[in-house]
Design a protein around this motif. Structure first.
Motif, PDB file in Angstrom:
ATOM      1  N   ALA A 145      38.847  14.191  25.853  1.00 20.73           N
ATOM      2  CA  ALA A 145      38.232  13.337  24.846  1.00 20.73           C
ATOM      3  C   ALA A 145      37.084  12.577  25.495  1.00 20.73           C
ATOM      4  CB  ALA A 145      39.263  12.373  24.267  1.00 20.73           C
ATOM      5  N   GLU A 146      35.902  13.160  25.464  1.00 19.47           N
ATOM      6  CA  GLU A 146      34.733  12.487  26.034  1.00 19.47           C
ATOM      7  C   GLU A 146      34.290  11.362  25.104  1.00 19.47           C
ATOM      8  OE1 GLU A 146      32.199  15.444  28.624  1.00 19.47           O
ATOM      9  OE2 GLU A 146      32.381  16.210  26.586  1.00 19.47           O
ATOM     10  N   LEU A 147      33.691  10.342  25.689  1.00 17.57           N
ATOM     11  CA  LEU A 147      33.284   9.163  24.938  1.00 17.57           C
ATOM     12  C   LEU A 147      31.777   9.122  24.755  1.00 17.57           C
ATOM     13  CD1 LEU A 147      35.543   6.420  26.571  1.00 17.57           C
ATOM     14  CD2 LEU A 147      35.995   7.780  24.526  1.00 17.57           C
ATOM     15  N   ALA A 148      31.386   8.557  23.624  1.00 19.48           N
ATOM     16  CA  ALA A 148      29.974   8.285  23.378  1.00 19.48           C
ATOM     17  C   ALA A 148      29.600   6.963  24.035  1.00 19.48           C
ATOM     18  CB  ALA A 148      29.697   8.246  21.879  1.00 19.48           C
ATOM     19  N   SER A 149      28.326   6.615  24.003  1.00 26.37           N
ATOM     20  CA  SER A 149      27.865   5.400  24.680  1.00 26.37           C
ATOM     21  C   SER A 149      28.439   4.128  24.072  1.00 26.37           C
ATOM     22  CB  SER A 149      26.334   5.341  24.648  1.00 26.37           C
ATOM     23  OG  SER A 149      25.861   5.415  23.309  1.00 26.37           O
ATOM     24  N   ASP A 150      28.916   4.194  22.802  1.00 27.93           N
ATOM     25  CA  ASP A 150      29.501   3.017  22.177  1.00 27.93           C
ATOM     26  C   ASP A 150      31.008   2.924  22.394  1.00 27.93           C
ATOM     27  OD1 ASP A 150      30.291   5.131  20.647  1.00 27.93           O
ATOM     28  OD2 ASP A 150      29.585   4.317  18.723  1.00 27.93           O
ATOM     29  N   GLY A 151      31.574   3.825  23.212  1.00 26.31           N
ATOM     30  CA  GLY A 151      32.991   3.769  23.516  1.00 26.31           C
ATOM     31  C   GLY A 151      33.878   4.510  22.545  1.00 26.31           C
ATOM     32  N   THR A 152      33.296   5.092  21.498  1.00 21.67           N
ATOM     33  CA  THR A 152      34.077   5.861  20.538  1.00 21.67           C
ATOM     34  C   THR A 152      34.103   7.331  20.951  1.00 21.67           C
ATOM     35  OG1 THR A 152      32.137   6.174  19.133  1.00 21.67           O
ATOM     36  CG2 THR A 152      33.537   4.266  18.674  1.00 21.67           C
ATOM     37  N   LEU A 153      34.907   8.120  20.246  1.00 18.42           N
ATOM     38  CA  LEU A 153      35.085   9.526  20.602  1.00 18.42           C
ATOM     39  C   LEU A 153      33.814  10.326  20.348  1.00 18.42           C
ATOM     40  CD1 LEU A 153      37.042  11.813  21.452  1.00 18.42           C
ATOM     41  CD2 LEU A 153      37.577  12.095  19.030  1.00 18.42           C
ATOM     42  N   ALA A 154      33.418  11.113  21.338  1.00 23.52           N
ATOM     43  CA  ALA A 154      32.312  12.059  21.172  1.00 23.52           C
ATOM     44  C   ALA A 154      32.886  13.344  20.581  1.00 23.52           C
ATOM     45  CB  ALA A 154      31.646  12.340  22.510  1.00 23.52           C
ATOM     46  N   THR A 155      32.355  13.767  19.450  1.00 32.41           N
ATOM     47  CA  THR A 155      32.900  14.926  18.734  1.00 32.41           C
ATOM     48  C   THR A 155      31.937  16.106  18.794  1.00 32.41           C
ATOM     49  OG1 THR A 155      31.973  14.061  16.667  1.00 32.41           O
ATOM     50  CG2 THR A 155      34.251  13.501  17.172  1.00 32.41           C
ATOM     51  N   PRO A 156      32.461  17.330  18.927  1.00 34.89           N
ATOM     52  CA  PRO A 156      31.591  18.514  18.946  1.00 34.89           C
ATOM     53  C   PRO A 156      30.951  18.728  17.575  1.00 34.89           C
ATOM     54  CG  PRO A 156      33.792  19.015  19.796  1.00 34.89           C
ATOM     55  CD  PRO A 156      33.867  17.680  19.138  1.00 34.89           C
ATOM     56  N   SER A 157      29.749  19.262  17.586  1.00 31.36           N
ATOM     57  CA  SER A 157      29.085  19.585  16.324  1.00 31.36           C
ATOM     58  C   SER A 157      29.623  20.914  15.808  1.00 31.36           C
ATOM     59  CB  SER A 157      27.576  19.675  16.520  1.00 31.36           C
ATOM     60  OG  SER A 157      27.257  20.678  17.476  1.00 31.36           O
ATOM     61  N   LEU A 158      29.830  20.990  14.486  1.00 33.92           N
ATOM     62  CA  LEU A 158      30.324  22.200  13.835  1.00 33.92           C
ATOM     63  C   LEU A 158      29.313  22.611  12.771  1.00 33.92           C
ATOM     64  CD1 LEU A 158      34.089  21.215  13.410  1.00 33.92           C
ATOM     65  CD2 LEU A 158      33.092  22.678  15.168  1.00 33.92           C
ATOM     66  N   PRO A 159      28.285  23.361  13.164  1.00 33.88           N
ATOM     67  CA  PRO A 159      27.258  23.758  12.204  1.00 33.88           C
ATOM     68  C   PRO A 159      27.803  24.791  11.218  1.00 33.88           C
ATOM     69  CG  PRO A 159      26.899  24.856  14.294  1.00 33.88           C
ATOM     70  CD  PRO A 159      28.040  23.909  14.510  1.00 33.88           C
ATOM     71  N   GLY A 160      27.078  24.950  10.121  1.00 35.05           N
ATOM     72  CA  GLY A 160      27.479  25.942   9.123  1.00 35.05           C
ATOM     73  C   GLY A 160      28.118  25.292   7.913  1.00 35.05           C
ATOM     74  N   GLU A 161      27.654  25.667   6.728  1.00 37.24           N
ATOM     75  CA  GLU A 161      28.174  25.087   5.493  1.00 37.24           C
ATOM     76  C   GLU A 161      29.429  25.794   4.991  1.00 37.24           C
ATOM     77  OE1 GLU A 161      25.221  24.850   2.498  1.00 37.24           O
ATOM     78  OE2 GLU A 161      23.861  23.586   3.661  1.00 37.24           O
ATOM     79  N   TYR A 162      29.789  26.928   5.604  1.00 35.36           N
ATOM     80  CA  TYR A 162      30.948  27.687   5.147  1.00 35.36           C
ATOM     81  C   TYR A 162      31.901  27.887   6.319  1.00 35.36           C
ATOM     82  CZ  TYR A 162      28.187  28.653   0.988  1.00 35.36           C
ATOM     83  OH  TYR A 162      27.439  28.517  -0.163  1.00 35.36           O
ATOM     84  N   ALA A 163      33.207  27.719   6.038  1.00 35.73           N
ATOM     85  CA  ALA A 163      34.223  27.843   7.085  1.00 35.73           C
ATOM     86  C   ALA A 163      35.447  28.534   6.520  1.00 35.73           C
ATOM     87  CB  ALA A 163      34.590  26.470   7.642  1.00 35.73           C
ATOM     88  N   CYS A 164      36.214  29.141   7.413  1.00 36.81           N
ATOM     89  CA  CYS A 164      37.445  29.822   7.022  1.00 36.81           C
ATOM     90  C   CYS A 164      38.558  28.793   6.838  1.00 36.81           C
ATOM     91  CB  CYS A 164      37.846  30.848   8.091  1.00 36.81           C
ATOM     92  SG  CYS A 164      39.445  31.633   7.813  1.00 36.81           S
ATOM     93  N   PRO A 165      39.312  28.841   5.742  1.00 38.89           N
ATOM     94  CA  PRO A 165      40.419  27.893   5.552  1.00 38.89           C
ATOM     95  C   PRO A 165      41.495  28.027   6.624  1.00 38.89           C
ATOM     96  CG  PRO A 165      39.861  28.980   3.480  1.00 38.89           C
ATOM     97  CD  PRO A 165      39.130  29.714   4.565  1.00 38.89           C
ATOM     98  N   MET A 166      41.710  29.240   7.139  1.00 42.99           N
ATOM     99  CA  MET A 166      42.740  29.470   8.149  1.00 42.99           C
ATOM    100  C   MET A 166      42.218  29.236   9.559  1.00 42.99           C
ATOM    101  SD  MET A 166      45.906  30.291   8.710  1.00 42.99           S
ATOM    102  CE  MET A 166      46.386  30.998   7.133  1.00 42.99           C
ATOM    103  N   HIS A 167      40.950  29.526   9.800  1.00 43.77           N
ATOM    104  CA  HIS A 167      40.329  29.361  11.120  1.00 43.77           C
ATOM    105  C   HIS A 167      39.075  28.502  10.947  1.00 43.77           C
ATOM    106  CE1 HIS A 167      42.591  33.182  11.273  1.00 43.77           C
ATOM    107  NE2 HIS A 167      42.905  32.797  12.487  1.00 43.77           N
ATOM    108  N   PRO A 168      39.209  27.165  10.905  1.00 43.95           N
ATOM    109  CA  PRO A 168      38.074  26.270  10.613  1.00 43.95           C
ATOM    110  C   PRO A 168      36.916  26.376  11.590  1.00 43.95           C
ATOM    111  CG  PRO A 168      40.169  25.097  10.454  1.00 43.95           C
ATOM    112  CD  PRO A 168      40.460  26.419  11.078  1.00 43.95           C
ATOM    113  N   LEU A 169      37.146  26.908  12.797  1.00 40.24           N
ATOM    114  CA  LEU A 169      36.056  27.031  13.761  1.00 40.24           C
ATOM    115  C   LEU A 169      35.157  28.222  13.466  1.00 40.24           C
ATOM    116  CD1 LEU A 169      37.850  26.171  17.124  1.00 40.24           C
ATOM    117  CD2 LEU A 169      36.666  24.653  15.532  1.00 40.24           C
ATOM    118  N   GLN A 170      35.628  29.129  12.601  1.00 40.54           N
ATOM    119  CA  GLN A 170      34.803  30.272  12.196  1.00 40.54           C
ATOM    120  C   GLN A 170      33.916  29.819  11.040  1.00 40.54           C
ATOM    121  OE1 GLN A 170      34.839  33.112  13.981  1.00 40.54           O
ATOM    122  NE2 GLN A 170      36.340  32.053  15.285  1.00 40.54           N
TER     123      GLN A 170
END
Length: 322
Positions: A145-170
């Motif tokens: 869990a990497e942190l942002a400069s404000d001390g909150t959680l740094a989250t990965p970007s998930l581009p794409g407007e469409y995703a699989c309901p079973m595999h959200p990373l696709q």
């Protein structure tokens, strides 16, 4: 012709391709056997039918699973859930495969908490290209869990407007189907993410806490003005003190975190435990990490602000001389 077309349709539903149908129709002699392809690629885990056995439509014959990508199910305590996000990198170790490290990514976070264990199930997708992982193995995971400069959680970007309901990373920018399970992609809101950055943090041993109030002591070696700034002489040099002075700062801290260093062989070396500072501590100061309990006691005895007496004052409680 009607009977032939019905036969073709029945074979299509069994999974035969157009090339197989053409090949069957071109045969000069009829045969009682033909190959039915599996609807999915994978490994046969269970065989439910035997040669010569009568089967009906809809009856399962084989159980086939794609083992090139496995799921690791984690039970994450509620206090740690704020540090878990989709796409987060996970380091996996399996008890039966010592010396091997696997890397996965968080693909699902259960929205419901188990009221008995106070945990939520988190699914991690782990590539299994070499086939070393087996379903049913026990493993341990480390979520980074990497942190942002404000001390909150740094989250990965998930581009794409469409995703699989079973595999959200696709994900994809346009409608389509999941390359893993074939499900239709559903429209989702793209996650922009938050980049990791440097954050002001103090070692765990530097923090004094009552449970409601948290204090960090700073060591001064220069004279201070009433506003806290450094006092300078006519030449512009800081006026040094003969003895150090100490001042406690009430701080707002984020949850305890650990710093790691990844070695060349991929193993992680823990550097220490740190509290990210949200507010309350000036930058560029020298903090006290040892002996702060003694310093705090001296501050309290001398009537200065301390951990249990934020406003300072005498400790005799008005009974001096008794």
């Amino acid at each position: 012709d009607r009977l032939v077309e019905l036969s073709r349709e029945k074979l299509r539903r069994l999974g035969l391709s157009a090339a197989q149908l053409t090949e069957l129709e071109a045969r000069e002699a009829t045969t009682a056997t033909f190959t039915v392809p599996s609807p999915a690629s994978g490994v046969v885990l269970e065989k439910m039918a035997r040669e010569g056995q009568y089967v009906e439509m809809g009856m399962p014959i084989y159980r086939i699973t794609d083992l090139s990508r496995l799921w690791l199910m984690l039970n994450v305590h509620e206090r740690d859930l704020p540090f878990v996000s989709l796409g987060q990198r996970v380091d996996v170790e399996v008890s039966g495969l010592r010396g091997h490290h696997f890397e996965g990514a968080v693909s699902f976070i259960d929205p419901v908490l188990d009221t008995m264990t106070r945990t939520a199930r988190v699914r991690v997708e782990v590539p299994n290209v070499q086939g070393l992982l087996k379903p049913g193995l026990f493993g341990a995971a480390t979520l980074f869990a990497e942190l942002a400069s404000d001390g909150t959680l740094a989250t990965p970007s998930l581009p794409g407007e469409y995703a699989c309901p079973m595999h959200p990373l696709q994900r994809a920018e346009a409608p389509g189907r999941c390359r893993i399970c074939g499900m239709e992609l559903k429209k989702r809101v793209p996650a922009k993410g938050k980049a990791a950055g440097k954050v002001l943090a103090v070692p765990r041993e530097a923090v004094l806490s009552t449970g409601k109030r948290t204090l960090v002591y700073v060591e001064w070696w220069a004279e201070r003005e009433p506003d806290g700034s450094i006092r300078h002489d006519h030449a512009g040099n800081a006026k040094k003190l003969a003895q150090p002075q100490y001042q406690g700062f009430e701080v707002h801290l984020a949850p305890l975190c650990s710093a790691f260093h990844r070695k060349e062989d991929g193993t992680l070396h823990k550097l220490g435990d740190y509290y990210p500072v949200i507010e309350g501590l000036p930058t560029g100061v020298r903090i006290v990490t040892h002996g702060q309990f003694l310093i705090d006691s001296q501050q309290e005895l001398s009537g200065k602000p301390s951990l249990f007496r934020p406003q300072g004052g005498s400790t005799d409680g008005g009974h001096s001389g008794h």
